[in-house]
Design an enzyme around this catalytic site. Structure first.
Site, mmCIF file in Angstrom:
data_model
loop_
_atom_site.group_PDB
_atom_site.id
_atom_site.type_symbol
_atom_site.label_atom_id
_atom_site.label_comp_id
_atom_site.label_asym_id
_atom_site.label_seq_id
_atom_site.Cartn_x
_atom_site.Cartn_y
_atom_site.Cartn_z
ATOM 1 N N ASP A 1 0.851 -1.175 0.000
ATOM 2 C CA ASP A 1 0.000 0.000 0.000
ATOM 3 C C ASP A 1 0.894 1.235 0.000
ATOM 4 O OD1 ASP A 1 -2.468 1.450 0.383
ATOM 5 O OD2 ASP A 1 -1.668 1.900 2.362
ATOM 6 N N THR B 1 -2.966 5.080 -3.913
ATOM 7 C CA THR B 1 -1.892 5.864 -3.311
ATOM 8 C C THR B 1 -0.556 5.611 -3.994
ATOM 9 O OG1 THR B 1 -1.702 4.115 -1.694
ATOM 10 C CG2 THR B 1 -2.937 6.033 -1.051
ATOM 11 N N THR B 2 -0.386 4.430 -4.572
ATOM 12 C CA THR B 2 0.858 4.157 -5.285
ATOM 13 C C THR B 2 0.854 4.888 -6.625
ATOM 14 O OG1 THR B 2 0.676 1.963 -4.357
ATOM 15 C CG2 THR B 2 2.422 2.319 -5.939
ATOM 16 N N ASP C 1 -8.745 -0.317 1.961
ATOM 17 C CA ASP C 1 -8.731 0.195 0.599
ATOM 18 C C ASP C 1 -10.018 -0.177 -0.131
ATOM 19 O OD1 ASP C 1 -6.309 1.188 1.103
ATOM 20 O OD2 ASP C 1 -5.248 0.178 -0.527
#
Lengths: 543, 535
Positions: free
Chosen positions: A74, A107-108, A403
């Site tokens: 994550d 988020t990546t 997520d």
């Protein structure tokens, strides 16, 4: 180097003079030098995350200073635990955090995109284009990309549970839980749907509780429509299962009430002492009587009670739970429709909550037990109970679920979607590149650079999946342009088709839009800095 | 014969004087100006400053940067002071004032080197400044009419924002700022505009709330059970602690009888319950307090379907009072309907990762809240500073409704007028006036340099246009050419320029008038104690 200018200065008569405090201890970088060093730092961060992107992305193992091990892919978690020092790299951390807060997913991707944008802008700076012009061009290109995303987006049937589950599966696909992906996806969907307020499109995550317990398999993870608390009945002989319980929720301790003001009780004689003893016993008895009288069959107490009270409760056949934390009390009250009662005197039948089934669950051979309160009248509070081989897996599973929960929540908020697998980025890149030719002025170059940067997402996906990245990407791009079909993406899981609609790889429009605009924003900020003053660690004796 | 040396100052004291001192002061000011010079204008770049504690600030605001630089050189700190005074007085133009002051000094430096008495210079530039201000007053354009006034305000705000990080969204924010200022009462109190920052989200998700919004306060169990949505809200604003609490620390009770015990406990509870009941009876459905509201009270209110929040910051409470009427009570004994605030709508909503309470449709509506969104923390902070500048500008412009064209136009025109006037002056004053006029050109020149344009070329074009009486010709950064900035809507309130010119001139005079600095040795800290012989 340009940094010499900030150091020592001499006046006309040759004497050095100091304008700023401790200026000899400051490191100063200005101009293009500064911009370039920032780009380098930010890219270094982005490169770390690049290999975590997509369903075939790999995990990172992070060991904290006290030896805690975290294994995750994550983006936000990695960034947070990396503990970066560089001031610009910190901006990238905040970037992924901000995506995490707002959307909770992607988020990546946002960091990888920002890194790619910076990489492209470095080339432009080398050609002598003013950083602000690059940033302006990026902003325009960003607008165009967002327009494209809007135009290729689909409406999503939020009422269709099956489709929601599929979406959750996309988000979970890249995580550790993908072995039992279907089950986790269903848990996430059911959890959100039961707490969601469809009318105001708001989902309160505080109503979804996550509990984890080491042991068992990931497949044993369940969604409890009710509350699971890590507590047991206060007395071992109390019943382990109560049906149709009437719950009294108390925030007062089972002990004689004390005034808050400092007080002293003067005992001068044996009689007085006896009276005090009697008083104490009496209070206990009245308390228990009051609880009993209200009709409660289970008392849940925020505070503790001593052994004497415990014994009395047991003797009076009143099961009780002690030391239940504040947030849990609250959830319990909501789930059971109970009112929290601060004083015994106020207990009445109307204030009790109900629960269909309260039981203690035991795990394996260990004496671990937890209390589960199920079949509650109000479904607005649920608990996800995660099982797994070790603590790291449970933590990672919780993050993955979080997520997925966020994805579902975003769909409830805004039901527009785009397709994943880099297809949306690619479609946007093609449109931006097309638009670039129509622009006069230097912004044209920035436009093209933006398009190239967008392509880095499908590129990274292909790389991580073990495909030949350039081949796969050029192939895909040709196909998208030829067919005009914006659903074509990287076939990262080798399902045999590039059509993401068919593969059911779905992402929310909200998340994609946010990724692109956030990344552009941060890149603008980094490009706009031309002068840096940092305390020089070497000279200050650090390191 | 030997004369004993006269020791006047303590050993180690720095004592510099004479011409060299003036020049070295001028140089120092120059360095300060150099460090913020590149932030000027729409193509100005930002500075990133990391302080010794590791906190990062990214800014484009002259006053903010100078404050962080921590300048110790005595004369140079006047530069910081004028930037601050500009910030306090008009809120914008902090970079230009410093750049202008440094340029005036630079123009005066050759005269000082040539041995002109500083007082002559001071007198000349003082007079020239007066003249420039008079020209400015003649040039400025009055705006009248409500519709035009609004348009003017929006344009002024947009001009301010064009040099900031948020320049892409400047129209959006300019309108927002003007709306915000327009909700205020005649005194335009700044603190009635609340600025709240929430990390995450997109810049253009920022919004203006005509009313008050603040973050959910710390809450006790029971809070989630309270309703989060009301219409026709009656708000009780309190400065009362609603908690079971001990009487003053030094109070102590001596109980002699066991039965008294229960009575005391009951008394304590009743004190609290009395308060709660009174609040409930007044008809309020939202209870806000500056002081904590404890768990008992939270649950009591939850039981009666009322909303409460404790530990509300003072300024939020003040804004709420301005927006909804009512008054903050320090006791609940007199509470009734007349002291309650009223507003149309109250609700709680998730903003980013925070929960916010919103109060809208307020009865008096003289306060508003700007809710800013943005990627990184530094980003929002810079946005806040930018908006603060814009708000200040709008406030000033609203009171003082005359404008001039920005983008170097007004400076070029003033420079031309002062120079023309100077030609009629007799004596060496003429040279000083000319130099002063020359100094104004620094603003357009710096704008060009920051944008990467050919300053010499553009400046000559500008002079040419101004000589042909095109008084609003200025630099059009976006087209990279010279254009009419009045028509291009690059507007600034004239008060900004007036204040900048006055402050810069005064600072220059001040620096010129210093011919001696005596700096005492800093008492060594942590070293040998003074007065202990033999160490």
């Amino acid at each position: 180097m340009a940094q010499a200018s900030a150091q020592l200065l001499f006046d006309e008569s040759g004497q050095p003079f100091i304008v700023m405090r401790e200026q000899e201890n400051q490191k100063r970088i200005t101009g293009v030098e500064a911009v370039k060093s920032h780009i380098l730092a930010a890219r270094a961060v982005a490169n770390t995350l690049r290999t975590s992107l997509g369903p075939r992305g790999l995990d990172k193992m992070l060991v904290s200073p006290d030896g805690d091990v975290t294994i995750t892919n994550d983006g936000a978690t990695i960034m947070e635990k990396m503990d970066v020092q560089h001031h610009v790299a910190k901006l990238m951390v905040e970037l992924s955090k901000s995506q995490d807060h707002e959307i909770g997913d992607g988020t990546t991707g946002v960091v990888v995109l920002a890194g790619a944008l910076l990489e492209e802008s470095e080339k432009l700076i080398d050609r002598g284009i003013h950083p602000i012009k690059i940033a302006d061009g990026f902003d325009l290109a960003c607008k165009k990309a967002l327009e494209t995303l809007d135009s290729i987006s689909d409406r999503f049937p939020v009422e269709n549970r099956e489709r929601l589950v599929e979406t959750a599966q996309t988000s979970l696909g890249s995580k550790i839980v993908n072995r039992s992906i279907r089950q986790f996806a269903e848990i996430a969907v059911d959890a959100v749907l039961s707490v969601a307020d469809i009318e105001s499109k708001d989902v309160n995550f505080e109503m979804i509780k996550m509990e984890g317990k080491v042991g068992g398999r990931l497949e044993d993870t369940i969604l409890v429509k009710g509350i699971v608390i890590d507590k047991t009945m206060s007395h071992p002989q109390m019943p382990k299962e109560i049906k149709n319980a009437k719950v009294a929720i108390l925030t007062c301790p089972f002990e004689p009430p004390k005034p808050k003001t400092k007080h002293k009780l003067d005992i001068t004689s044996t009689e007085d002492f006896q009276a005090l003893r009697d008083y104490e016993r009496q209070t206990f008895e009245t308390m228990i009587k009051q609880v009993k009288d209200s009709g409660a069959t289970l008392a849940i107490c925020q505070w503790g009670f001593d052994d004497e009270a415990n014994h009395l409760l047991q003797a009076n056949d009143l099961p009780a739970v002690r030391w239940v934390g504040g947030p849990e009390i609250e959830l319990l009250a909501i789930a059971t429709n109970a009112r929290i009662v601060p004083r015994f005197a106020e207990l009445s039948e109307a204030k009790l909550g109900t629960a269909g089934l309260v039981r203690e669950i035991t795990f394996g051979a260990a004496k671990d037990r937890m209390l589960s309160i199920e079949e509650c009248p109000n479904n607005k509070a649920v608990t996800v109970f995660v099982r797994g081989g070790n603590k790291m897996i449970i933590d990672e599973a919780k993050r993955a679920l979080h997520d997925a929960l966020c994805v579902i929540r975003n769909l409830v908020r805004d039901n527009r979607i785009v397709y994943g697998g880099g297809s949306a980025e690619l479609a946007a890149a093609i449109q931006v590149a097309k638009e670039a030719d129509r622009i006069d002025g230097i912004e044209q170059y920035a436009f093209r650079a933006f398009a190239d940067a967008l392509e880095s997402i499908p590129m990274a996906l292909a790389e991580n999946s073990g495909l030949a990245p350039i081949e796969a990407l050029s192939d895909l791009k040709a196909k998208q342009i030829e067919t005009g079909n914006s659903f074509l993406g990287i076939d990262a899981v080798f399902a045999g088709t590039n059509d993401m609609k068919e593969q059911k790889v779905i992402e929310t429009l909200l998340s994609k839009r946010e990724q692109i605009s956030l990344a552009t924003q941060v890149v603008r900020m980094i490009l706009k800095i031309d002068d840096v003053r940092v305390p020089d660690d070497e000279k200050m004796g650090g390191y | 014969m030997m004369r004993p040396p006269i020791i006047l100052l303590k050993d180690g004291t720095e004592n510099k004087q004479g011409k060299g001192q003036i020049i070295s002061n001028i140089n120092a000011c120059q360095i300060v100006a150099d460090s913020i010079r590149t932030t000027l204008g729409p193509r100005g770049l930002d500075k990133l400053i990391v302080d010794s504690k590791g906190a990062t600030t990214i800014s484009n605001d002259g006053a903010t940067i100078l404050k962080l630089l921590d300048i110790v050189f005595p004369a140079a700190s006047t530069m910081v002071d004028i930037a601050r005074s500009q910030d306090a007085e008009v809120g914008d133009g902090t970079t230009s004032v410093v750049v202008l002051a440094a340029e005036i000094l630079k123009q005066m430096k050759p005269f000082v080197e040539d041995g002109v008495h500083p007082q002559l210079l001071i007198r000349a530039i003082g007079k020239a400044c007066e003249k420039a201000l008079k020209y400015l007053a003649d040039l400025e354009i009055k705006i009248s009419g409500a519709g035009e006034l609004r348009e003017m305000l929006v344009k002024c705000a947009a001009t301010t924002l064009s040099s900031k990080l948020v320049s892409q969204e400047r129209q959006f924010f300019a309108n927002m700022v003007v709306d915000a200022v327009n909700t205020l009462d005649v005194n335009l109190p700044l603190d009635m505009i609340g600025i709240k920052k929430v990390n995450g989200g997109n810049l253009n998700e920022s919004r203006l709330i005509k009313g008050v919004a603040f973050q959910k306060a710390f809450s006790y169990a029971g809070f989630e059970m309270q309703p989060k949505k009301y219409s026709n809200v009656k708000i009780a604003l309190l400065n009362v602690e609603l908690e079971l609490k001990a009487e003053k620390d030094n109070a102590e009770m001596r109980l002699t009888n066991v039965t008294d015990f229960q009575a005391v406990v009951d008394a304590e509870w009743n004190i609290l319950y009395d308060k709660l009941q009174k609040i409930h009876d007044s008809g309020a459905n939202v209870v806000l307090s500056k002081l904590p509201i404890g768990d008992v009270a939270t649950q009591w209110f939850a039981d009666r379907d009322m909303f409460c929040a404790g530990r509300i910051p003072q300024d939020d409470l003040d804004r709420l009072m301005a927006a909804c009427g009512g008054s903050v009570l320090t006791t609940v004994s007199q509470i009734d309907d007349s002291v309650l605030g009223k507003c149309g709508k109250f609700y709680e909503q998730q903003v980013g990762s925070e929960r916010y309470n919103f109060f809208e449709d307020c009865s008096k509506a003289q306060a508003c809240t700007l809710l800013l969104r943005g990627g990184a923390e530094q980003f929002i902070e810079e946005t806040e500073r930018s908006l603060h500048d814009a708000i200040m500008i709008v406030r000033r412009a609203k009171k003082n409704d005359s404008i001039v064209a920005g983008g170097g136009a007004i400076e070029m025109e003033l420079s031309r007028l002062v120079r023309e006037f100077a030609r009629e002056i007799e004596g060496k004053d003429q040279a000083f006036w000319m130099a002063y006029a020359q100094a104004f050109e620094v603003i357009p020149r710096q704008l060009c340099q920051n944008a990467g344009l050919d300053a010499l070329d553009i400046l000559n074009k500008l002079r040419h246009r101004h000589a042909q009486n095109e008084k609003w010709a200025g630099i059009d950064i976006h087209r990279e050419a010279v254009g009419d900035n009045l028509a291009a809507c690059v507007w600034e309130p004239s008060i900004v320029k007036r204040n900048a010119i006055t402050a810069a001139t005064e600072a220059a005079c001040l620096v010129l008038s210093i011919d001696q600095t005596v700096k005492n040795v800093r008492t060594p800290s942590g070293g040998a104690m003074p007065g202990l012989p033999g160490q």
